[in-house]
Design a protein around this motif. Sequence first.
Motif, mmCIF file in Angstrom:
data_model
loop_
_atom_site.group_PDB
_atom_site.id
_atom_site.type_symbol
_atom_site.label_atom_id
_atom_site.label_comp_id
_atom_site.label_asym_id
_atom_site.label_seq_id
_atom_site.Cartn_x
_atom_site.Cartn_y
_atom_site.Cartn_z
ATOM 1 N N PHE A 269 0.859 -1.183 0.000
ATOM 2 C CA PHE A 269 0.000 0.000 0.000
ATOM 3 C C PHE A 269 0.892 1.230 0.000
ATOM 4 O O PHE A 269 1.795 1.352 0.823
ATOM 5 N N HIS A 270 0.672 2.119 -0.953
ATOM 6 C CA HIS A 270 1.462 3.351 -1.049
ATOM 7 C C HIS A 270 0.603 4.560 -0.723
ATOM 8 O O HIS A 270 -0.553 4.641 -1.134
ATOM 9 N N VAL A 271 1.183 5.499 0.019
ATOM 10 C CA VAL A 271 0.526 6.756 0.361
ATOM 11 C C VAL A 271 1.355 7.888 -0.239
ATOM 12 O O VAL A 271 2.429 8.223 0.258
ATOM 13 N N TYR A 272 0.869 8.451 -1.354
ATOM 14 C CA TYR A 272 1.540 9.568 -2.016
ATOM 15 C C TYR A 272 1.006 10.873 -1.432
ATOM 16 O O TYR A 272 -0.202 11.054 -1.288
ATOM 17 N N MET A 273 1.915 11.822 -1.146
ATOM 18 C CA MET A 273 1.479 13.058 -0.492
ATOM 19 C C MET A 273 1.927 14.331 -1.222
ATOM 20 O O MET A 273 1.734 15.423 -0.703
ATOM 21 N N THR A 274 2.507 14.183 -2.415
ATOM 22 C CA THR A 274 3.069 15.349 -3.105
ATOM 23 C C THR A 274 2.621 15.375 -4.555
ATOM 24 O O THR A 274 3.057 14.562 -5.373
ATOM 25 N N SER A 275 1.759 16.325 -4.906
ATOM 26 C CA SER A 275 1.200 16.404 -6.255
ATOM 27 C C SER A 275 2.270 16.604 -7.318
ATOM 28 O O SER A 275 2.186 16.040 -8.410
ATOM 29 N N SER A 276 3.286 17.397 -7.003
ATOM 30 C CA SER A 276 4.312 17.699 -8.005
ATOM 31 C C SER A 276 5.095 16.455 -8.388
ATOM 32 O O SER A 276 5.503 16.297 -9.545
ATOM 33 N N VAL A 277 5.317 15.546 -7.448
ATOM 34 C CA VAL A 277 6.029 14.307 -7.757
ATOM 35 C C VAL A 277 5.136 13.382 -8.571
ATOM 36 O O VAL A 277 5.599 12.708 -9.503
ATOM 37 N N LEU A 278 3.859 13.321 -8.235
ATOM 38 C CA LEU A 278 2.940 12.511 -9.021
ATOM 39 C C LEU A 278 2.896 12.985 -10.471
ATOM 40 O O LEU A 278 2.823 12.181 -11.399
ATOM 41 N N ALA A 279 2.950 14.294 -10.658
ATOM 42 C CA ALA A 279 2.886 14.864 -12.004
ATOM 43 C C ALA A 279 4.205 14.719 -12.759
ATOM 44 O O ALA A 279 4.207 14.493 -13.976
ATOM 45 N N ASN A 280 5.327 14.810 -12.047
ATOM 46 C CA ASN A 280 6.626 14.820 -12.726
ATOM 47 C C ASN A 280 7.706 14.231 -11.809
ATOM 48 O O ASN A 280 8.524 14.967 -11.255
ATOM 49 N N PRO A 281 7.723 12.900 -11.655
ATOM 50 C CA PRO A 281 8.718 12.282 -10.775
ATOM 51 C C PRO A 281 10.132 12.409 -11.334
ATOM 52 O O PRO A 281 10.336 12.382 -12.544
ATOM 53 N N THR A 282 11.097 12.556 -10.435
ATOM 54 C CA THR A 282 12.504 12.625 -10.843
ATOM 55 C C THR A 282 12.954 11.256 -11.334
ATOM 56 O O THR A 282 12.613 10.232 -10.736
ATOM 57 N N SER A 283 13.720 11.222 -12.405
ATOM 58 C CA SER A 283 14.187 9.940 -12.927
ATOM 59 C C SER A 283 15.150 9.292 -11.946
ATOM 60 O O SER A 283 15.861 9.975 -11.204
ATOM 61 N N CYS A 284 15.174 7.967 -11.961
ATOM 62 C CA CYS A 284 16.083 7.243 -11.063
ATOM 63 C C CYS A 284 17.541 7.494 -11.432
ATOM 64 O O CYS A 284 18.407 7.537 -10.554
ATOM 65 N N VAL A 285 17.811 7.662 -12.718
ATOM 66 C CA VAL A 285 19.184 7.955 -13.152
ATOM 67 C C VAL A 285 19.648 9.273 -12.537
ATOM 68 O O VAL A 285 20.784 9.397 -12.066
ATOM 69 N N ALA A 286 18.771 10.260 -12.508
ATOM 70 C CA ALA A 286 19.114 11.560 -11.924
ATOM 71 C C ALA A 286 19.319 11.459 -10.414
ATOM 72 O O ALA A 286 19.948 12.328 -9.818
#
Length: 357
Positions: free
Chosen positions: A248-265
């Motif tokens: 179960f995941h609880v996401y709390m940040t709209s900006s990350v949902l919209a544009n997550p940082t790449s794992c490479v970065a």
Amino acid sequence: GQLIGDTPWDTIITTFPKFLPTPISQKSAIAEGWTPLLRCGDLGSPGNVYWNGSVSDYTSMPIYNADGQIAGHIVGIKDPGMSQHEGTAWKSYTTLDNDSFWGIEAVFRDPDTICTPNATKDVAFGDRLWFANGSYASWSKIPLTQQFDVLEAGGWGQGGCKDYPFRMGVHWWRYVDTHGSCNNTYPIFVLYDNDTLHAWGVALGNTDRPETTSIRWEHVPGYLLTDFFLDGEAPVCLAQQSRLFSSFHVYMTSSVLANPTSCVAQGFTTTNASASSTTSAIINSSSTSISSTENGEKEKETKESGLDAVPGAVWLVLVIIFGIGTIAAIVFAALFLQSRKRYNELVSGDGAAFHRL
């Protein structure tokens, strides 16, 4: 490490890949039909706890403060399994109606003032992520930024990174024992995107875990769950179990949902090349199982039929090919009939024209 401070949190969205919202204000909860399960003043209540009572779903229960603002969240379940009763993660609750359940309790504000009127001040969502350690005697306090020394000192270890489409970022697991018993695994994990704490979750790995029936639980095969750890560090017991795991995941940040940082970065060499197959496996694991809400209502998620699963573009190509074939057949038939008619004219009557050929 910074345990209290400004945060970018502005939402509660749960469950990959469904991304289901949970109301972040008491007013919104009431408008959406959620009802109070525990209230400020009830024995053992952390605040005003609401649930989706129409389906008796304990899974995502927001905690509101005395001002009606979000103050925390409980991931609840009727019983996580006997092996979890003596651990430090799960807390037991009893309502005024003598209904009992267990939960992972996270608070986003000072737990001592959640039930104090006018304590919201200028903190719109929260300034901390603290987990109750089985009671309110102590708390597990999570750094707001990804500080390796602080996290590792608290028993946390870095896990795998999952960017788009998972939108999870870097996992951190606690008390990981590669060759230990799954009944001793710590169920809480936390997630960082670009070094900022943005989400958290729960994973049930114990062998006596219940069958989770809420649509908010994710159902994951053991061989995929290990992909959320660093290579070679996942508990061996996870992949050895044939039953689907519940997470179960609880996401709390709209900006990350919209544009997550790449794992490479974020310093990882993987690029989620297997994201599509992993996502499909999680979806298919859920769609082939019969689910029911905790009040006994049954439902079954069915897969698309073979015909419905054919993409629209493929259908268009097939229609065009069929159309061209039909036109060609008509033209050929017309030419054949015309030549046949001409032949008959040549050989009919006195046949003079024919004989002069």
